[in-house]
Write a protein that holds these residues in place. Structure first.
Motif, PDB file in Angstrom:
ATOM      1  N   VAL A 185      97.203  55.142 -57.362  1.00  0.00           N
ATOM      2  CA  VAL A 185      98.044  55.701 -56.294  1.00  0.00           C
ATOM      3  C   VAL A 185      99.476  55.197 -56.369  1.00  0.00           C
ATOM      4  O   VAL A 185     100.433  55.979 -56.311  1.00  0.00           O
ATOM      5  N   GLU A 186      99.663  53.908 -56.493  1.00  0.00           N
ATOM      6  CA  GLU A 186     101.016  53.353 -56.486  1.00  0.00           C
ATOM      7  C   GLU A 186     101.827  53.826 -57.688  1.00  0.00           C
ATOM      8  O   GLU A 186     103.029  54.111 -57.571  1.00  0.00           O
ATOM      9  N   LYS A 187     101.172  53.909 -58.850  1.00  0.00           N
ATOM     10  CA  LYS A 187     101.870  54.377 -60.048  1.00  0.00           C
ATOM     11  C   LYS A 187     102.344  55.816 -59.875  1.00  0.00           C
ATOM     12  O   LYS A 187     103.490  56.157 -60.193  1.00  0.00           O
ATOM     13  N   VAL A 188     101.448  56.672 -59.362  1.00  0.00           N
ATOM     14  CA  VAL A 188     101.804  58.078 -59.173  1.00  0.00           C
ATOM     15  C   VAL A 188     102.859  58.226 -58.085  1.00  0.00           C
ATOM     16  O   VAL A 188     103.837  58.972 -58.228  1.00  0.00           O
ATOM     17  N   ARG A 189     102.675  57.514 -56.981  1.00  0.00           N
ATOM     18  CA  ARG A 189     103.623  57.601 -55.868  1.00  0.00           C
ATOM     19  C   ARG A 189     105.024  57.171 -56.291  1.00  0.00           C
ATOM     20  O   ARG A 189     106.027  57.815 -55.957  1.00  0.00           O
ATOM     21  N   LYS A 190     105.111  56.100 -57.080  1.00  0.00           N
ATOM     22  CA  LYS A 190     106.420  55.626 -57.545  1.00  0.00           C
ATOM     23  C   LYS A 190     107.062  56.620 -58.501  1.00  0.00           C
ATOM     24  O   LYS A 190     108.269  56.872 -58.453  1.00  0.00           O
ATOM     25  N   ALA A 191     106.235  57.197 -59.389  1.00  0.00           N
ATOM     26  CA  ALA A 191     106.772  58.177 -60.342  1.00  0.00           C
ATOM     27  C   ALA A 191     107.340  59.390 -59.605  1.00  0.00           C
ATOM     28  O   ALA A 191     108.396  59.918 -59.971  1.00  0.00           O
ATOM     29  N   GLU A 214     107.031  67.608 -61.290  1.00  0.00           N
ATOM     30  CA  GLU A 214     105.713  67.958 -61.828  1.00  0.00           C
ATOM     31  C   GLU A 214     105.450  67.218 -63.140  1.00  0.00           C
ATOM     32  O   GLU A 214     104.349  66.690 -63.361  1.00  0.00           O
ATOM     33  N   ARG A 215     106.454  67.154 -64.011  1.00  0.00           N
ATOM     34  CA  ARG A 215     106.275  66.424 -65.279  1.00  0.00           C
ATOM     35  C   ARG A 215     106.034  64.946 -65.033  1.00  0.00           C
ATOM     36  O   ARG A 215     105.173  64.320 -65.681  1.00  0.00           O
ATOM     37  N   ALA A 216     106.788  64.358 -64.100  1.00  0.00           N
ATOM     38  CA  ALA A 216     106.632  62.929 -63.806  1.00  0.00           C
ATOM     39  C   ALA A 216     105.246  62.641 -63.247  1.00  0.00           C
ATOM     40  O   ALA A 216     104.619  61.629 -63.601  1.00  0.00           O
ATOM     41  N   MET A 217     104.746  63.526 -62.402  1.00  0.00           N
ATOM     42  CA  MET A 217     103.422  63.343 -61.828  1.00  0.00           C
ATOM     43  C   MET A 217     102.336  63.413 -62.905  1.00  0.00           C
ATOM     44  O   MET A 217     101.441  62.569 -62.965  1.00  0.00           O
ATOM     45  N   ILE A 218     102.424  64.405 -63.774  1.00  0.00           N
ATOM     46  CA  ILE A 218     101.424  64.570 -64.834  1.00  0.00           C
ATOM     47  C   ILE A 218     101.456  63.383 -65.800  1.00  0.00           C
ATOM     48  O   ILE A 218     100.411  62.881 -66.219  1.00  0.00           O
ATOM     49  N   ASP A 219     102.659  62.910 -66.128  1.00  0.00           N
ATOM     50  CA  ASP A 219     102.774  61.762 -67.034  1.00  0.00           C
ATOM     51  C   ASP A 219     102.177  60.494 -66.421  1.00  0.00           C
ATOM     52  O   ASP A 219     101.597  59.656 -67.146  1.00  0.00           O
ATOM     53  N   ALA A 220     102.318  60.333 -65.106  1.00  0.00           N
ATOM     54  CA  ALA A 220     101.843  59.106 -64.454  1.00  0.00           C
ATOM     55  C   ALA A 220     100.364  59.173 -64.072  1.00  0.00           C
ATOM     56  O   ALA A 220      99.717  58.143 -63.887  1.00  0.00           O
ATOM     57  N   HIS A 221      99.822  60.380 -63.979  1.00  0.00           N
ATOM     58  CA  HIS A 221      98.447  60.544 -63.496  1.00  0.00           C
ATOM     59  C   HIS A 221      97.445  60.194 -64.593  1.00  0.00           C
ATOM     60  O   HIS A 221      97.634  60.563 -65.749  1.00  0.00           O
ATOM     61  N   PRO A 222      96.357  59.511 -64.244  1.00  0.00           N
ATOM     62  CA  PRO A 222      95.391  59.114 -65.288  1.00  0.00           C
ATOM     63  C   PRO A 222      94.471  60.249 -65.746  1.00  0.00           C
ATOM     64  O   PRO A 222      93.889  60.172 -66.831  1.00  0.00           O
ATOM     65  N   TYR A 223      94.316  61.296 -64.937  1.00  0.00           N
ATOM     66  CA  TYR A 223      93.391  62.353 -65.298  1.00  0.00           C
ATOM     67  C   TYR A 223      93.979  63.269 -66.366  1.00  0.00           C
ATOM     68  O   TYR A 223      95.195  63.493 -66.418  1.00  0.00           O
TER      69      TYR A 223
END
Length: 373
Positions: free
Chosen positions: A149-155, A217-226
């Protein structure tokens, strides 16, 4: 070896300030002559591109001209060098000079031509005369395992999402359960192929403007583990920020129309002007629009302006305005030359902040075609 500044380096600064999306659809803004990867060298800022201005740029060693008025306003059917427009193109190409235009987008942009004029006239409580562009607003909802969560939220926040007023990285989180079954060929972060999984997840919601949607959207996809993040974009109806043409503001103290006309002459450096008396004893609320503003008389009246400062007013528009109680001060189209110094100052600051080495100079050529006899 020091990297040379290119045309693209400078035009990116202009478009960060006055993006093309702000321009009217009929307006040919952007790079009109030259190529983006050409060396910029010095940059000459001018209101108009004339043959004399091109010679000035060449003699100064400028590789780029930034202008307000497009030299190629209508599509050329030919480039004949025995015509004024053809000679301008020829001289620019021969001397390696690119030409970039910021026209109605610079009129609309915060801090652009109309804000420069309003500030020069000493107006306060400045607002937009007529809205021309509204930034679309979205909400992104993304479902994330707890440990990310924190990684995605920060990204998301670092990419510009979650900016509300003076606050950044704003988000809302909601706990829930995500269910999925990885198919053959999947490489799941959690679970096994062919087996249904139930995972405790957090839904992270952020708001963002349409201009940064792809980046977020790109930042979210790059940071998301799935491999395949589950997320949704929703269009919001809230008013975020309006952009528009012209400005309206108040004078520090009311003036007679005659005193205000003298104030305009002194502040905008014009030797003479035309005025239309709307019949009010004093003016306090002022609408201002650089260039040709005849069709904005109704907008000025709608904003309860006492006087409209703009150029190119025709006879019948002047009569209609007077009959409707709106005074007009017409100092000419050329007052837009205020952009020359304003653009130079803004680009110098932005270039220094971005670490771009470039010299910006103001054109000394007077392109006002009218003379007062």
């Amino acid at each position: 070896m020091e990297q040379k500044t290119t045309v693209n380096d400078i035009t990116r600064l202009m478009e960060d300030w006055a993006p093309k999306k702000f321009a009217y659809d009929w307006d040919p803004v952007g790079l009109q002559i030259g190529r983006p990867d050409a060396p910029a060298g010095k940059v000459l800022v001018t209101l108009d591109v004339t043959e004399e201005v091109v010679r000035e740029a060449s003699e100064a060693g400028a590789g780029l001209i930034i202008a307000h008025h497009p030299p190629l306003f209508r599509p050329l059917k030919s480039v004949r060098t025995d015509t004024p427009h053809g000679r301008i193109v020829e001289q620019c190409l021969r001397n390696g000079i690119s030409v970039y235009v910021a026209h109605t987008n610079l009129d609309v942009a915060p801090g652009g031509v109309n804000d420069m004029l309003a500030q020069r006239l000493g107006l306060s409580r400045i607002s937009t005369l007529e809205e021309t562009y509204r930034e679309p607003l979205f909400k992104l909802a993304v479902f994330t395992p707890h440990d990310s969560v924190e990684k995605v939220r920060k990204a998301l926040g670092d990419a510009g999402a979650g900016a509300i007023g003076d606050y950044t990285h704003c988000s809302y989180e909601l706990e829930g359960t995500g269910r999925f079954t990885p198919s053959d060929g999947a490489d799941p972060y959690i679970g096994s192929v062919g087996k249904e999984e139930a995972v405790s997840e957090t839904k992270v919601e952020v708001v963002l403007t349409g201009s940064i949607r792809d980046r977020v959207e790109r930042a979210m996809i790059d940071a998301h583990p799935y491999e395949e993040p589950a997320y949704d974009f929703f269009v919001l109806d809230q008013r975020l920020e309006e952009y528009g043409i012209g400005r309206v503001g108040n004078l520090p103290d009311p003036m007679t129309l005659e005193a205000f006309a003298e104030h305009v002459k002194e502040r905008l450096g014009v030797p003479a002007l035309r005025a239309v008396d709307g019949g009010k004893e004093e003016v306090r609320t002022v609408a201002v629009l650089g260039g040709s503003g005849a069709k904005y008389v109704g907008a000025a009246i709608g904003k309860k302006a006492d006087v409209l400062v703009t150029g190119d007013i025709d006879f019948h528009t002047a009569q209609d305005a007077a009959n409707l109680g709106l005074s007009i001060v017409d100092p000419g189209h050329h007052i837009e030359r205020i952009m020359v110094g304003g653009v130079r100052e803004r680009l110098e600051k932005d270039a220094e902040k971005a670490g771009i080495n470039c010299e910006f100079i103001e054109s000394a050529i007077v392109t006002e075609p009218f003379r007062f006899m």
